[in-house]
Design a protein around this motif. Structure first.
Motif, PDB file in Angstrom:
ATOM      1  N   PHE B 367      41.361  43.696  45.496  1.00  8.10           N
ATOM      2  CA  PHE B 367      41.984  42.374  45.537  1.00  8.10           C
ATOM      3  C   PHE B 367      41.359  41.516  46.636  1.00  8.10           C
ATOM      4  O   PHE B 367      41.117  40.332  46.453  1.00  8.10           O
ATOM      5  CB  PHE B 367      43.502  42.492  45.743  1.00  8.10           C
ATOM      6  CG  PHE B 367      44.181  41.158  45.884  1.00  8.10           C
ATOM      7  CD1 PHE B 367      44.152  40.233  44.851  1.00  8.10           C
ATOM      8  CD2 PHE B 367      44.822  40.812  47.064  1.00  8.10           C
ATOM      9  CE1 PHE B 367      44.748  38.994  44.983  1.00  8.10           C
ATOM     10  CE2 PHE B 367      45.416  39.569  47.211  1.00  8.10           C
ATOM     11  CZ  PHE B 367      45.379  38.664  46.167  1.00  8.10           C
ATOM     12  N   LEU B 369      38.323  41.642  47.790  1.00  9.43           N
ATOM     13  CA  LEU B 369      37.012  41.166  47.339  1.00  9.43           C
ATOM     14  C   LEU B 369      37.170  40.060  46.301  1.00  9.43           C
ATOM     15  O   LEU B 369      36.481  39.036  46.343  1.00  9.43           O
ATOM     16  CB  LEU B 369      36.200  42.329  46.753  1.00  9.43           C
ATOM     17  CG  LEU B 369      35.789  43.424  47.741  1.00  9.43           C
ATOM     18  CD1 LEU B 369      35.181  44.615  46.999  1.00  9.43           C
ATOM     19  CD2 LEU B 369      34.786  42.908  48.753  1.00  9.43           C
ATOM     20  N   LYS B 370      38.098  40.255  45.374  1.00 11.48           N
ATOM     21  CA  LYS B 370      38.297  39.257  44.323  1.00 11.48           C
ATOM     22  C   LYS B 370      38.828  37.948  44.904  1.00 11.48           C
ATOM     23  O   LYS B 370      38.471  36.865  44.443  1.00 11.48           O
ATOM     24  CB  LYS B 370      39.256  39.796  43.258  1.00 11.48           C
ATOM     25  CG  LYS B 370      38.595  40.816  42.346  1.00 11.48           C
ATOM     26  CD  LYS B 370      39.592  41.552  41.477  1.00 11.48           C
ATOM     27  CE  LYS B 370      40.114  40.666  40.363  1.00 11.48           C
ATOM     28  NZ  LYS B 370      41.011  41.430  39.466  1.00 11.48           N
ATOM     29  N   ILE B 374      34.661  37.138  44.253  1.00 10.33           N
ATOM     30  CA  ILE B 374      33.773  38.152  43.685  1.00 10.33           C
ATOM     31  C   ILE B 374      34.434  38.685  42.416  1.00 10.33           C
ATOM     32  O   ILE B 374      35.614  39.057  42.436  1.00 10.33           O
ATOM     33  CB  ILE B 374      33.527  39.281  44.707  1.00 10.33           C
ATOM     34  CG1 ILE B 374      32.856  38.685  45.958  1.00 10.33           C
ATOM     35  CG2 ILE B 374      32.672  40.382  44.107  1.00 10.33           C
ATOM     36  CD1 ILE B 374      32.753  39.650  47.125  1.00 10.33           C
ATOM     37  N   GLY B 375      33.702  38.692  41.317  1.00 10.73           N
ATOM     38  CA  GLY B 375      34.260  39.120  40.035  1.00 10.73           C
ATOM     39  C   GLY B 375      34.667  40.588  40.055  1.00 10.73           C
ATOM     40  O   GLY B 375      34.197  41.365  40.879  1.00 10.73           O
ATOM     41  N   SER B 376      35.530  40.950  39.132  1.00  8.58           N
ATOM     42  CA  SER B 376      36.104  42.292  39.120  1.00  8.58           C
ATOM     43  C   SER B 376      35.034  43.397  39.041  1.00  8.58           C
ATOM     44  O   SER B 376      35.066  44.361  39.802  1.00  8.58           O
ATOM     45  CB  SER B 376      37.055  42.386  37.922  1.00  8.58           C
ATOM     46  OG  SER B 376      37.788  43.548  38.009  1.00  8.58           O
ATOM     47  N   GLU B 378      31.827  43.203  39.746  1.00  4.43           N
ATOM     48  CA  GLU B 378      30.966  43.218  40.922  1.00  4.43           C
ATOM     49  C   GLU B 378      31.699  43.803  42.125  1.00  4.43           C
ATOM     50  O   GLU B 378      31.121  44.522  42.934  1.00  4.43           O
ATOM     51  CB  GLU B 378      30.474  41.800  41.231  1.00  4.43           C
ATOM     52  CG  GLU B 378      29.270  41.816  42.146  1.00  4.43           C
ATOM     53  CD  GLU B 378      28.843  40.427  42.595  1.00  4.43           C
ATOM     54  OE1 GLU B 378      29.346  39.431  42.045  1.00  4.43           O
ATOM     55  OE2 GLU B 378      28.014  40.357  43.518  1.00  4.43           O
TER      56      GLU B 378
END
Lengths: 244, 415
Positions: B367, B369-370, B374-376, B378
């Motif tokens: 979460f 990172l997202k 950043i896409g799931s 990646e």
């Protein structure tokens, strides 16, 4: 910028937000205060797209797009930023790779090419100096082994890197000593401009001495029960939440 | 009649050398049971499907090396190289050291004195003893360090192949060597690769082995490494399963003197219906030994996996410092891992720690990172790369490290 209407949200079977309304215009700073358990952090989580929260009613319009329809990464790419109350440690992922992936994720979303290496490094340098984040911390794994203050500074560093339209600061003052509070606040203030809005969630008034809000709202039992100018925060500090 | 242990090996042909070992192998093939579900060591890695096939050992004649596979698996590494195809040495693709202090040649050209008794304990070991074809023989003289790593590249190529490589390494006092054991298989391959590596590491010597399995096709791969360490010797073994239909990595390290240092790490990221089994044994029988073990796995799709790590600290092994960590991420619902640490400690003044975990991706980290855009997929790739990166970083040679990283990246879509 942001229009929240009649927002209801729950975690599991517990209803936490119960008809919250809030409008934030461009360049405005809104402080949200309230006792523990009033739903402050839930609001931050729901806005940023944390999956464990279920929105049961209401709508959130973010600059003309339906925020609730998007997943967390798309919300960020559209210009929303959440400064975490508890920033997560991610061993093995360097702060720099993390930021590069984040910036390029947003750029791809906007149809732009990945950022140039030299531009990226310059940006890192500029943003790091804003919050006095030294090179050692930049090159380490994301938040790994950072002190509480360093983690919060890293949040503001990331915010500066990503240049959001709207930043939600979730209890950014918690766990900060007075020096770190000053540095973090300076970073936020330096980012204030006529287009960028902030929602500052805090339990205490002291953060608002440094980041002076345009509006203060009091959240209680999942609703905004009182709104006013910055003087409302002082009044709350003096009289406590029971006064509401 | 297929399916019986006699019929499985009925088409195997044994070379003429090493008569003594081969006859022992023949005997134990009769005496030992086929690995089955009733055996604790094999219950999560049954081989009944393999036993129902009919395999052939190849003669090694008429070598045609497939185009899609480079004979040199780590092209940028300045190394010596011994190339084998279906168990047989391919001299035209090999490059060996010429040095008075080093004996490095195909095993078939020398008589090695094997000391391990694996063939007396396991049916697959007996099979290798009886039918092994060729492999590396490396002996490094006292106080000599081999100037470049030796890459052993074994290719399994063809249908219904039985390949049985066997390698022997001997390091005299104070000697040093680095070996890369690389196995590949072409797309059309099927059958079995049953390999053994024995290393005797004398006092003050050091040995580093990076073992990489990157096999296409449908090979049942057994590999057993037996490492014996004498006083104050150092050993580091890294085991990477990049790709493989069915892979069993067995590593046994016996500390046969005080003050030994053993580091062994591994990574496995099976996809589809791949099966990867890592069985490790660290045996501390003398004082002041150190061992450090880190194995990490991510199980995708419907893959299955096993980790079994035994650490013995025997009565006289006081002041042992043994560390073991195995962690697993089960990325998809259909995947399985059977993880079992086994520590047997009989000495009372030792420091032993171990941890074994099985879990999912860290949701908070994902979460986080997202939430930065950043896409799931990646975000997952970043986490996986970091997680496995800790193991990859223990490979000393940059060229080898980069190649492992490149192959994992290619396979798993890491940026």
């Amino acid at each position: 910028m942001l229009k929240i209407k009649n927002l209801h949200a729950q975690v599991g079977d517990t209803q936490i937000l119960q008809g919250l309304n809030l409008e934030v215009g461009p360049g405005e700073v809104h402080a949200i205060m309230g006792p523990n358990g009033s739903g402050k952090s839930t609001l931050a989580s729901v806005l940023s797209g944390r999956e464990s929260y279920e929105v049961t009613d209401g709508s959130v319009d973010f600059d003309g797009v339906d925020l609730l329809e998007m997943d967390a990464s798309d919300r960020a790419r559209e210009g929303l930023f959440l400064a975490f109350q508890y920033p997560v440690e991610i061993p093995g992922v360097s702060n720099m790779n993390f930021m590069k992936a984040a910036i390029n994720g947003k750029r791809a979303h906007q149809g732009l090419d990945p950022i140039k290496g030299t531009d990226f490094l310059q940006k890192v340098k500029d943003c790091a100096s804003l919050v006095e984040l030294d090179g050692r911390l930049r090159d380490r794994s994301v938040n790994e082994g950072f002190s509480g203050g360093e983690k919060k500074r890293n949040e503001i560093f990331q915010m500066a890197m990503l240049e959001p339209k709207l930043a939600v600061l979730d209890e950014t003052d918690s766990g900060l000593d007075i020096d770190a509070l000053r540095v973090v606040s300076q970073g936020v203030n330096a980012m204030r401009n006529s287009d960028r809005s902030f929602i500052v969630i805090t339990h205490y008034q002291r953060l608002l001495d440094h980041i002076v809000p345009d509006y203060v709202h009091v959240l209680s039992e999942g609703k905004i029960v009182k709104s006013g100018g910055k003087e409302l925060a002082l009044e709350l500090e003096e009289k406590g939440y029971d006064w509401i | 009649m297929t399916g019986s242990k006699e019929s499985f090996i009925s088409n195997f042909k044994a070379p003429e050398n090493s008569r003594g070992l081969r006859s022992q192998g023949d005997q134990y093939l009769v005496d030992l049971p086929v690995p089955g579900r009733r055996s604790e060591r094999w219950k999560y890695s049954p081989i009944s499907k393999l036993l129902n096939t009919s395999l052939n050992t190849c003669s090694g004649e008429g070598v045609v090396w497939p185009e899609e596979i480079l004979p040199d698996p780590v092209p940028f590494l300045d190394s010596y190289r011994l190339v084998f195809r279906n168990g047989h040495y391919v001299s035209s693709l090999s490059d060996m050291p010429i040095d008075d202090d080093v004996i490095c040649m195909p095993l078939s050209e020398v008589g090695a004195e094997f000391t391990n008794d694996y063939h007396k304990r396991e049916w697959v070991g007996a099979m290798n003893a009886a039918y092994h074809q060729d492999g590396l023989f490396l002996k490094v003289s006292k106080n000599v360090s081999l100037d470049r790593p030796v890459v052993i590249h074994h290719l399994t190529d063809g249908a219904d192949i039985a390949a049985l490589p066997r390698h022997y390494i001997e390091l005299e006092e104070g000697a040093g060597a680095e070996v890369v054991v690389w196995s590949s298989a072409s797309e059309k391959s099927s059958g079995m690769c049953n390999g053994i590596l024995e290393a005797n590491v004398s006092s003050n010597a050091y040995l580093r082995v990076d073992k990489i399995c990157n096999e296409a096709g449908e090979i049942f791969k057994f590999s057993h490494e037996y490492i014996k360490q004498e006083r104050d010797s150092r050993v580091k073994i890294n085991t990477f399963t990049i790709k493989g239909h069915w892979v069993r990595n067995e590593l046994e390290i016996v500390a046969n003197g005080p003050g030994t240092d053993s580091t062994f790490n591994g990574a496995y990221l099976p996809t589809g219906t791949e099966h990867v089994d890592n069985h490790t044994v660290m045996d501390h029988a003398y004082p002041n030994g150190t061992s450090s073990e880190l194995y990490r796995g991510i199980m995708y799709d419907k893959s299955t996996g096993v980790f079994n790590g035994k650490v013995f600290v025997r009565k006289d092994a006081q002041q042992t410092n043994a560390f073991q960590q195995n962690s697993n991420i089960v990325a998809d619902k259909g995947a399985t891992i059977n993880a079992k640490p086994e520590l047997e400690i009989y000495a009372d003044d030792v420091k032993c720690s171990h941890g074994c975990t099985v879990g999912q991706f860290d949701k908070e980290a994902l979460f986080y990172l997202k939430s930065r855009g950043i896409g799931s997929d990646e975000a997952k790739a970043l986490l996986v790369k970091a997680y496995v990166g800790d193991v990859i970083s223990s490979v000393d040679r940059e060229e080898v490290r980069n190649e492992i990283l490149r192959l994992y990246s290619e396979r798993h879509g890491w940026a």
